[in-house]
Design a protein around this motif. Sequence first.
Motif, PDB file in Angstrom:
ATOM      1  N   ARG A  41      46.076  27.293   7.194  1.00 24.28           N
ATOM      2  CA  ARG A  41      46.336  28.422   8.101  1.00 24.28           C
ATOM      3  C   ARG A  41      45.143  29.370   8.091  1.00 24.28           C
ATOM      4  N   ALA A  42      44.848  29.952   9.244  1.00 23.30           N
ATOM      5  CA  ALA A  42      43.839  31.004   9.335  1.00 23.30           C
ATOM      6  C   ALA A  42      44.530  32.352   9.137  1.00 23.30           C
ATOM      7  N   LEU A  43      43.968  33.192   8.281  1.00 27.75           N
ATOM      8  CA  LEU A  43      44.554  34.497   7.974  1.00 27.75           C
ATOM      9  C   LEU A  43      43.635  35.603   8.470  1.00 27.75           C
ATOM     10  N   LEU A  44      44.136  36.377   9.431  1.00 24.75           N
ATOM     11  CA  LEU A  44      43.388  37.510   9.972  1.00 24.75           C
ATOM     12  C   LEU A  44      44.063  38.808   9.548  1.00 24.75           C
ATOM     13  N   GLU A  45      43.392  39.554   8.687  1.00 26.53           N
ATOM     14  CA  GLU A  45      43.894  40.866   8.246  1.00 26.53           C
ATOM     15  C   GLU A  45      43.313  41.906   9.201  1.00 26.53           C
ATOM     16  N   PHE A  46      44.166  42.484  10.036  1.00 25.51           N
ATOM     17  CA  PHE A  46      43.638  43.286  11.142  1.00 25.51           C
ATOM     18  C   PHE A  46      43.756  44.787  10.931  1.00 25.51           C
ATOM     19  N   VAL A 279      47.750  26.189   2.482  1.00 23.76           N
ATOM     20  CA  VAL A 279      46.736  27.106   1.977  1.00 23.76           C
ATOM     21  C   VAL A 279      46.215  27.931   3.153  1.00 23.76           C
ATOM     22  N   MET A 280      45.955  29.199   2.893  1.00 28.70           N
ATOM     23  CA  MET A 280      45.425  30.093   3.925  1.00 28.70           C
ATOM     24  C   MET A 280      43.970  30.404   3.623  1.00 28.70           C
ATOM     25  N   ARG A 281      43.176  30.519   4.668  1.00 28.19           N
ATOM     26  CA  ARG A 281      41.770  30.887   4.532  1.00 28.19           C
ATOM     27  C   ARG A 281      41.495  32.095   5.427  1.00 28.19           C
ATOM     28  N   LYS A 282      40.873  33.112   4.859  1.00 24.84           N
ATOM     29  CA  LYS A 282      40.605  34.339   5.600  1.00 24.84           C
ATOM     30  C   LYS A 282      39.633  34.093   6.745  1.00 24.84           C
ATOM     31  N   VAL A 283      39.990  34.623   7.907  1.00 25.07           N
ATOM     32  CA  VAL A 283      39.059  34.670   9.035  1.00 25.07           C
ATOM     33  C   VAL A 283      38.809  36.130   9.440  1.00 25.07           C
TER      34      VAL A 283
END
Length: 323
Positions: A41-46, A279-283
């Motif tokens: 999953r792509a994780l976008l912390e906005f 698993v999530m990876r920060k974008v």
Amino acid sequence: MKLDRAGLTGLLQADDAAFAPVFERAGEVCRAQFGDTVRIRALLEFSNHCKRRCRYCGLNCANTALPRFRLTPDDMVHTALEAARCGYQTIVLQSGEDPFFTPDLLASIVGRIKRAAPGLAVTLSCGEFPAEAYRRFRDAGCDRYLLKHETADPDLYAALHPDSSLEERVGCLRAIKAAGLEAGGGFMVGLPGQTAQTIADDLLLLQSIPCDMAGIGPFLPHPDTPLGAEQPGSASLTLRAVALARLLLPQANLPVTTALGVLDPQAAGRVYEGGGNVVMRKVTPPHLRKLYQIYPASFPETTIEEGRRALEQSLRARGKIPV
């Protein structure tokens, strides 16, 4: 093997030799459901703005040492589409409870992403909202909503969350399910005052919703919070909790949490052997990643494409198939 409160408590407290067959069984159940695949999953912390005062979280509004940021809706949509171009099939949009992002604005952003990339699943993780907001998100095209309950002990919950209650939190999780969204829950392992019985209750709460995803990670103290001097949670106990969650929720998505990777990278790798399949990876834009500081951590300032490629390589080295 009984997975009621007493049985779960006993397994959480058992010695390593006694728990080993349980861990192995959790891995077998996971492989029966997902094979050797791991979902990325792509994780976008906005936004790291938050109105809450949670005593363990570095984003809490009382932490004046943290520089705050907030992406624009255009930046959020652009990043989500770039993640899709790099092969991600899910984007997780995560923030503190930022009043700027109203239900209507969040729904608008979700709708824009879904229209531009219809095949991209969109997950929101933005805190508590009224039930009608979750329906609004679903109607806009949202697929999942993540909301960890953190602890199933109502007294401990109240001590850690001065402006919320466990009843309200669980009510939101049930409203998410009722709205037709996949519900993601989860909790921390090692919170001050937590017991094995509490963790057993946490696991049974996930089952009762039932949650479609469960993020289980160790408590990591942040120095600029009231719990900053406490000890972190146990990596081994976190592994046990994930394995037991797999047995209780065979079809759920169980991620290898970022917190466990920060505490003990070797233990994080073992989650795949005992039930983990996500698993999530920060974008998040690289210069902002260190500011989304629920707990202290550093993250590589890679591009979205570089991060995806590195994650795929590490999974293949473990004999896993990234999807």
